[in-house]
Write a protein that holds these residues in place. Structure first.
Motif, PDB file in Angstrom:
ATOM      1  N   ILE A 167       3.664   8.954 -10.606  1.00 50.89           N
ATOM      2  CA  ILE A 167       2.971   8.979 -11.895  1.00 50.89           C
ATOM      3  C   ILE A 167       2.266  10.310 -12.093  1.00 50.89           C
ATOM      4  O   ILE A 167       2.328  10.913 -13.177  1.00 50.89           O
ATOM      5  CB  ILE A 167       1.968   7.810 -11.983  1.00 50.89           C
ATOM      6  N   ILE A 168       1.602  10.799 -11.051  1.00 48.87           N
ATOM      7  CA  ILE A 168       0.924  12.101 -11.145  1.00 48.87           C
ATOM      8  C   ILE A 168       1.939  13.204 -11.433  1.00 48.87           C
ATOM      9  O   ILE A 168       1.716  14.086 -12.277  1.00 48.87           O
ATOM     10  CB  ILE A 168       0.153  12.395  -9.843  1.00 48.87           C
ATOM     11  N   GLY A 169       3.095  13.166 -10.721  1.00 49.99           N
ATOM     12  CA  GLY A 169       4.138  14.161 -10.967  1.00 49.99           C
ATOM     13  C   GLY A 169       4.684  14.076 -12.372  1.00 49.99           C
ATOM     14  O   GLY A 169       4.937  15.111 -13.023  1.00 49.99           O
ATOM     15  N   SER A 170       4.848  12.852 -12.889  1.00 48.52           N
ATOM     16  CA  SER A 170       5.370  12.677 -14.244  1.00 48.52           C
ATOM     17  C   SER A 170       4.385  13.205 -15.281  1.00 48.52           C
ATOM     18  O   SER A 170       4.777  13.904 -16.226  1.00 48.52           O
ATOM     19  CB  SER A 170       5.659  11.191 -14.506  1.00 48.52           C
TER      20      SER A 170
ATOM     21  N   TYR B  79       6.160  -4.678  -6.787  1.00 49.31           N
ATOM     22  CA  TYR B  79       5.149  -3.901  -6.081  1.00 49.31           C
ATOM     23  C   TYR B  79       4.008  -3.388  -6.951  1.00 49.31           C
ATOM     24  O   TYR B  79       3.051  -2.832  -6.417  1.00 49.31           O
ATOM     25  CB  TYR B  79       5.811  -2.725  -5.366  1.00 49.31           C
ATOM     26  N   ILE B  80       4.075  -3.538  -8.258  1.00 47.10           N
ATOM     27  CA  ILE B  80       2.958  -3.103  -9.106  1.00 47.10           C
ATOM     28  C   ILE B  80       2.243  -4.318  -9.690  1.00 47.10           C
ATOM     29  O   ILE B  80       1.061  -4.529  -9.438  1.00 47.10           O
ATOM     30  CB  ILE B  80       3.448  -2.175 -10.240  1.00 47.10           C
ATOM     31  N   ALA B  81       2.981  -5.128 -10.466  1.00 46.60           N
ATOM     32  CA  ALA B  81       2.346  -6.275 -11.117  1.00 46.60           C
ATOM     33  C   ALA B  81       1.721  -7.228 -10.104  1.00 46.60           C
ATOM     34  O   ALA B  81       0.546  -7.597 -10.206  1.00 46.60           O
ATOM     35  CB  ALA B  81       3.383  -7.002 -11.977  1.00 46.60           C
ATOM     36  N   SER B  82       2.495  -7.628  -9.089  1.00 47.12           N
ATOM     37  CA  SER B  82       1.990  -8.582  -8.090  1.00 47.12           C
ATOM     38  C   SER B  82       0.895  -7.957  -7.229  1.00 47.12           C
ATOM     39  O   SER B  82      -0.117  -8.597  -6.928  1.00 47.12           O
ATOM     40  CB  SER B  82       3.136  -9.069  -7.209  1.00 47.12           C
TER      41      SER B  82
ATOM     42  N   PHE C  92       0.820  -1.213   0.000  1.00 50.72           N
ATOM     43  CA  PHE C  92       0.000   0.000   0.000  1.00 50.72           C
ATOM     44  C   PHE C  92       0.858   1.269   0.000  1.00 50.72           C
ATOM     45  O   PHE C  92       0.598   2.185  -0.803  1.00 50.72           O
ATOM     46  CB  PHE C  92      -0.972  -0.015   1.184  1.00 50.72           C
ATOM     47  N   PRO C  93       1.891   1.366   0.860  1.00 52.15           N
ATOM     48  CA  PRO C  93       2.790   2.533   0.729  1.00 52.15           C
ATOM     49  C   PRO C  93       3.458   2.615  -0.642  1.00 52.15           C
ATOM     50  O   PRO C  93       3.632   3.711  -1.189  1.00 52.15           O
ATOM     51  CB  PRO C  93       3.831   2.288   1.841  1.00 52.15           C
ATOM     52  N   ALA C  94       3.818   1.447  -1.210  1.00 50.68           N
ATOM     53  CA  ALA C  94       4.455   1.441  -2.529  1.00 50.68           C
ATOM     54  C   ALA C  94       3.492   1.942  -3.598  1.00 50.68           C
ATOM     55  O   ALA C  94       3.883   2.704  -4.494  1.00 50.68           O
ATOM     56  CB  ALA C  94       4.939   0.035  -2.867  1.00 50.68           C
ATOM     57  N   MET C  95       2.229   1.527  -3.514  1.00 53.00           N
ATOM     58  CA  MET C  95       1.233   1.978  -4.488  1.00 53.00           C
ATOM     59  C   MET C  95       0.995   3.480  -4.384  1.00 53.00           C
ATOM     60  O   MET C  95       0.852   4.171  -5.389  1.00 53.00           O
ATOM     61  CB  MET C  95      -0.078   1.216  -4.279  1.00 53.00           C
ATOM     62  N   ILE C  96       0.959   3.990  -3.145  1.00 57.68           N
ATOM     63  CA  ILE C  96       0.787   5.442  -2.955  1.00 57.68           C
ATOM     64  C   ILE C  96       1.985   6.197  -3.514  1.00 57.68           C
ATOM     65  O   ILE C  96       1.838   7.206  -4.215  1.00 57.68           O
ATOM     66  CB  ILE C  96       0.592   5.753  -1.451  1.00 57.68           C
TER      67      ILE C  96
END
Length: 314
Positions: free
Chosen positions: A29-32, A283-286, A19-23
């Protein structure tokens, strides 16, 4: 037994930090995306069109002085930077209607020699704006086609939840890599586009290895919850992931520092992409697959009893 960099006796609880990794990833992503919308990309000559002039000085060139000379001569759009060494200078100019590249090169060279400085012409290139537009369109289509093909492939080989997780990880890697080039205003040319496509392939390879191990453990381990099975799978593939990433990074660091200016952008994009690609495989795919409710029933095919087979005795 293969070489093991880490000898882990206990399972690492990777999903504890999902959850911290997703945040964290969402904020990046928003910054990019914000930077891409505001600053956009610093498109290279391959995409924008224009004239590229490389000149050589006997002594180390004073870039600020060169920029001032170009500005005073009316070249307000000139981009001046070192190329390879402090004596080599790269000057990029936007397209000029009705003026040939050779004429522009002669004019720029005469401007730089006006104060008596000895300057040699190394090369001059011209790319038309129509070619640049075509490359931009084809590059975007190539990236989109790659993501769609990957989505179909992973869905057929594993399960649609893994496919969505894989594509989410790939989109994450691409957006962050483009965001890096937008924030730092690094030049984005064809070599960088090739590196971004290579990042997609690298990240997918890592994701498939992890997904394959997760599917295998779902079939072998009957009593554990999905979170624990994913943690076990990630721990088992950790050595392979670290060794693969580390050897790739070592090569890319050598290219970054010793490869020269021509492939500097390529090495930068790949170096950053390998790092975020390794992170996103964990942390994204899994995590996306887990959030979508992946379970043992989704990965173990249903056994069908054929007509005429003996039934278990009552």
């Amino acid at each position: 037994m293969g070489f093991q960099l880490l000898r882990l006796k206990e399972t690492v609880d990777f999903m504890k930090w999902r959850f911290p990794a997703m945040i964290f990833s969402t904020l990046l992503i928003i910054g990019s995306i914000f930077s891409l919308a505001v600053n956009q990309l610093n498109w290279g000559l391959d995409f924008t069109g224009g004239t590229l002039i490389e000149v050589g000085y006997e002594q180390s060139a004073d870039l600020e002085a060169v920029r001032t000379i170009m500005l005073d001569a009316g070249y307000t759009d000139a981009m001046v930077q070192n190329f390879g060494s402090s004596q080599d200078v790269l000057i990029r100019l936007a397209p000029r209607e009705g003026v040939k590249a050779v004429e522009i090169g002669d004019q720029v060279l005469a401007t730089l020699r006006a104060d008596g400085t000895k300057v040699d012409m190394r090369r001059i290139e011209f790319v038309g704006p129509n070619v640049g537009d075509e490359l931009t369109e084809q590059g975007g289509l190539a990236m989109l086609a790659a993501l769609i093909c990957i989505l179909i492939y992973v869905a057929m080989r594993f399960e649609y939840r893994f496919a969505l997780g894989s594509v989410a990880a790939l989109a994450h890697d691409v957006i962050l890599t483009l965001g890096l080039f937008s924030v730092l205003q690094l030049e984005f040319d064809l070599t960088v586009l090739a590196a971004v496509l290579a990042v997609i392939g690298y990240s997918l390879n890592d994701t498939i290895v992890v997904s394959d191990r997760i599917r295998e453990n779902f079939r072998k381990i009957r009593k554990e919850e999905p979170v624990e099975i994913i943690n076990i799978s990630l721990t088992q593939t950790l050595n392979r992931t670290i060794i693969t990433s580390l050897t790739t990074v070592l090569v890319l660091v050598a290219l970054f520092y010793k490869g020269g200016a021509l492939i500097h952008g390529f090495a930068t994009a790949l170096l950053f992409g390998v790092i975020v690609g390794t992170y996103s495989s964990v942390y994204i795919a899994s995590a996306v697959g887990l959030a979508l409710g992946i379970s043992r029933d989704d990965l173990i095919p249903t056994e069908i009893i054929k007509e005429g087979e003996d039934q278990d005795p009552v």
